[in-house]
Structures are given as structure tokens and as C-alpha cells.
Design a protein around this motif. Structure first.
Motif, mmCIF file in Angstrom:
data_model
loop_
_atom_site.group_PDB
_atom_site.id
_atom_site.type_symbol
_atom_site.label_atom_id
_atom_site.label_comp_id
_atom_site.label_asym_id
_atom_site.label_seq_id
_atom_site.Cartn_x
_atom_site.Cartn_y
_atom_site.Cartn_z
ATOM 1 N N TYR A 47 1.194 4.095 -3.021
ATOM 2 C CA TYR A 47 1.003 5.520 -2.721
ATOM 3 C C TYR A 47 2.162 6.358 -3.272
ATOM 4 O O TYR A 47 1.966 7.393 -3.929
ATOM 5 N N TRP A 88 1.946 9.199 -6.558
ATOM 6 C CA TRP A 88 2.228 10.606 -6.240
ATOM 7 C C TRP A 88 3.551 11.081 -6.814
ATOM 8 O O TRP A 88 3.849 12.278 -6.779
ATOM 9 N N CYS A 102 -6.899 1.956 -5.245
ATOM 10 C CA CYS A 102 -6.502 3.065 -4.373
ATOM 11 C C CYS A 102 -7.665 3.510 -3.495
ATOM 12 O O CYS A 102 -7.501 3.763 -2.296
ATOM 13 N N ARG A 142 0.834 -1.208 0.000
ATOM 14 C CA ARG A 142 0.000 0.000 0.000
ATOM 15 C C ARG A 142 0.869 1.259 0.000
ATOM 16 O O ARG A 142 0.584 2.247 -0.706
ATOM 17 N N LYS A 143 1.949 1.221 0.786
ATOM 18 C CA LYS A 143 2.844 2.374 0.876
ATOM 19 C C LYS A 143 3.569 2.619 -0.446
ATOM 20 O O LYS A 143 3.725 3.768 -0.897
ATOM 21 N N ILE A 154 -6.223 5.120 -0.261
ATOM 22 C CA ILE A 154 -5.011 5.816 -0.729
ATOM 23 C C ILE A 154 -5.447 7.103 -1.422
ATOM 24 O O ILE A 154 -6.178 7.056 -2.419
ATOM 25 N N LEU A 163 -0.465 9.632 3.765
ATOM 26 C CA LEU A 163 -1.133 8.342 3.618
ATOM 27 C C LEU A 163 -1.771 7.955 4.960
ATOM 28 O O LEU A 163 -1.057 7.812 5.967
ATOM 29 N N ALA A 187 -0.361 4.885 7.716
ATOM 30 C CA ALA A 187 0.841 4.524 6.950
ATOM 31 C C ALA A 187 1.522 3.272 7.495
ATOM 32 O O ALA A 187 2.220 2.557 6.754
#
Length: 395
Positions: A10, A14, A36, A6-7, A41, A64, A67
């Protein structure tokens, strides 16, 4: 299938954006967006990229949520085309297909066509210089360190609605990074060709040879996006937003000196198969095709104006002759009536009055006054009185 934390996901969207991230990790755009949203996200907006590109200051990036929750997300990859089944044949056919698809763009990137050359040859002394400028047209990926002064004014973002500065019309109110380099390259090329750039609150004017006025309007087509109640931006009064499609439309027209309020317009729209450089070349060529059209319109106007003046002169002469004829005829009728009433009075006086009387002499003088009041003026009465008495105007 693609597995990504997930991190990391993200950080990917971006850093390069949703579209480029989808291509990079080979995931369909809609599936990437859904993943997302499902995993909370935050998505970068068009305004974020626009502010980042303007370069005044780095826009704030939302953090986020949660996080520390490093969940691994699994997304289905895009289906691959069956290129590997028959590499030689399919690769060959793919190249041929790409050739066919890119063929319409070769005209703009390659040599000038005979018709396009004719536009530049209309400026005989500058023909070679214009062709050279056309052949060297290009757009930088990012805005140059010394952009055109019009771009500098636009980036300050201090203009009011009716202030004379560059306008880029967009329903979303945002622009994407390729727009300013496109306009910057166009304006610089036009100035190299000897044109003057004049920005006005409703449009931009290009002055060629201090004679031809070309008008430009830059528009960014947008798509309407309906917001769901789950979206943070959603409210009762905010149920949809506009998002730019990533293409540029240029509205081009021209003004005529005898009719400044009117202009003929044409939209040059960037298609999916048209790069910004192709659009730049197309716009540049079309601008230089307009002077010949303007001159033709001017010749037509001059011929029509001469014809109109001739007809107006004939009409005025005819009107003058008619007025003279009317005046003479009216005078003839008036004189005839005066003569008739004068004779009528004389016959009456001769028959009914004594010749040696004072009344006879007075009546004969009035008869002469009726016949010709200028030769025989009256001390008390005038022409208006005579007209009122005889009433021949109404008759």
C-alpha cells in the motif's frame, strides 16, 4: 516470486504510483493491480496525481482498510530475459538494438538537419538565435517555481468554458505531471524567439513577427476502462471511465489573413519511443517551418486574386457592352414601330378623313405624337399610354 506485506505494498503504490512501483519491484503491472484489488488495497487515481502535482493543496489519500491485518502477499515476478546465458554476445546485441531503436531520436537531440536549418534560415537575421534556442531546449522534471503566466492562469482552475485561457483537452478531465512542464518550456522558448502567446477559448495562437498566426491545441489521448460491478465507482449510470495514456498530442495549424475561419492542421503525436523533449523539439521546428508555407500560400492567393480581378473586369466590360447594345437595339425597334404605326395612321387619315376637318387635324397630331412623343408631346397622354396602346413591348 515476491513476498511483500499488504501494508508495505500500500505504501509503495501510493508513494510512487502503480507503474513505477511495478518496475521497482519487478512485477507485471496487471498482476500488481490484481493483487491490490484481491487484497482490498485502494488504488491511486489519475486525479490524485494531478491534484498532487498542481500543488494547491495535498489531496486526501484513502486509508488502508483493516490496516492491522498485515497479510503477506505473494506475487509472481516478471520473466527475466535470457541475458545471463551469453553475457557478452547478448549485452552487445542489446546495446546495438538500443542504438537502432534510439536512432530516430538522434536527429532531434543531435545537430539540426539541413532541412530543419532551412526553416530557421528563413528568418535570416534571427537564424543563429533560433538555432541556439533549439539546441538549449529542455524540459524540467517538475514545473519551475516561476511558470509561464498562461500556466499560472490554468492552475487557478477558475476558467469558464468560453473564457480565453489555456485549454488542455482530455476525455478523463485530468492531466499527468509531464504536461505542464512541456507547455511551459514550449511557451518560454517561443517567447525567447520573439513570438507572442495568445490564449483563446478554442485554441492557443502563436503570433510570429506580428504576421504569422500559428494555432496550437493540446490533447491527451485516453483509453476507455470498463468498471466491474465490484468496483466502488461502478453504478448503473457509471459503467466506464477514461484514463490518460501518458502521451501528448499537439495539433498545429495556421491562419490566413484572407480566410480567418479556415486553417490547415497537422497532428504531432508522441509515441512510446518519443520523449517529451523529442516532442518539444519536433513541435518547435514545425512551428518555424510554417511561415514559409504561409508566404507561399499568400503568393498563390495574390496571383489568383489578380487573375480573378482581371477576369471580373473583363466580365464587367463585356456586360456593359452587352447592356449598351441591348438598349440601342431596343430603342431602334421601338422607334421603328413608332414610325410604322405613325405612317399607318397617316395613310388611314388621308384616305378616310376630310383634310379641312377638325378631326383630320387632330388625327395628324396623334400620328406625329406616335412617331415622336418628345418632339410632339400630348396634353393628356404620355409614353406609358402609348406603350399600352401599341403593345410593342410584348411583341
Amino acid at each position: 516470486m515476491l513476498s511483500i506485506s499488504r501494508k508495505d505494498l500500500y505504501g509503495e503504490i501510493w508513494s510512487v504510483g502503480m507503474t513505477k512501483a511495478a518496475k521497482k519491484i519487478d512485477i507485471p503491472y496487471d498482476k500488481l493491480k490484481k493483487a491490490c484489488v484481491d487484497h482490498d488495497i485502494p488504488l491511486p487515481t489519475q486525479s490524485y496525481w494531478s491534484k498532487l502535482y498542481m500543488g494547491n493543496e495535498k489531496p486526501s489519500q484513502p486509508e488502508l482498510p483493516k490496516a492491522e491485518d498485515n497479510v503477506v502477499i505473494t506475487i509472481k515476478k516478471a520473466k527475466k530475459q535470457q541475458v545471463k546465458l551469453a553475457p557478452k554476445k547478448i549485452v552487445k546485441s542489446t546495446k546495438q538494438k538500443e542504438k537502432q531503436e534510439s536512432s530516430p531520436l538522434k536527429t532531434s537531440h543531435g545537430k539540426l538537419s539541413e532541412q530543419e536549418k532551412s526553416y530557421f534560415s528563413y528568418f535570416k537575421q534571427d537564424e543563429n538565435r533560433l538555432i541556439g534556442i533549439y539546441n538549449n531546449l529542455k524540459i524540467n522534471k517538475t514545473l519551475s517555481s516561476k511558470p509561464h503566466k498562461v500556466i499560472v492562469g490554468y492552475r487557478k482552475k477558475t476558467q469558464f468554458y468560453r473564457e480565453d485561457q489555456l485549454r488542455i483537452k482530455s476525455a478523463s478531465g485530468e492531466i499527468f505531471p509531464e504536461v505542464l512542464p512541456f507547455i511551459d518550456s514550449l511557451f518560454k522558448a517561443l517567447e525567447k524567439a520573439g513570438a507572442k502567446i495568445v490564449t483563446k477559448y478554442e485554441e492557443t495562437e502563436i503570433i510570429l513577427k506580428d504576421k504569422y498566426t500559428i494555432t496550437l491545441n493540446f490533447k491527451l489521448p485516453c483509453r476507455k476502462i470498463n468498471l466491474s460491478p465490484k468496483d466502488e465507482r461502478y453504478s448503473t449510470y457509471h459503467t466506464f471511465e477514461y484514463e490518460t495514456k501518458g502521451t501528448i498530442n499537439v495539433e498545429i495549424g495556421y491562419k490566413l489573413y484572407w480566410r480567418n475561419w479556415g486553417r490547415s492542421e497537422k497532428n504531432i503525436n508522441q509515441t512510446k519511443r518519443m520523449s517529451t523533449e523529442d516532442l518539444l523539439r519536433k513541435v518547435f521546428v514545425y512551428i518555424f517551418s510554417l511561415p514559409e508555407i504561409i508566404d507561399e500560400r499568400e503568393k498563390e492567393y495574390i496571383i489568383q486574386e489578380k487573375q480573378r480581378l482581371k477576369e471580373e473586369e473583363k466580365r464587367l466590360i463585356l456586360q456593359e457592352n452587352r447592356d449598351n447594345e441591348y438598349t440601342k437595339t431596343k430603342q431602334l425597334i421601338n422607334n421603328s414601330l413608332n414610325y410604322f404605326y405613325s405612317k399607318l395612321v397617316q395613310e388611314y387619315v388621308t384616305t378616310e378623313m376630310e383634310k379641312d376637318s377638325e378631326e383630320y387635324r387632330w388625327a395628324m397630331e396623334k400620328a406625329n405624337w406616335i412617331r415622336d412623343s418628345e418632339k410632339h408631346p400630348d396634353d393628356l397622354l404620355n409614353n406609358a399610354d402609348k406603350t399600352l396602346m401599341l403593345r410593342y413591348e410584348n411583341k
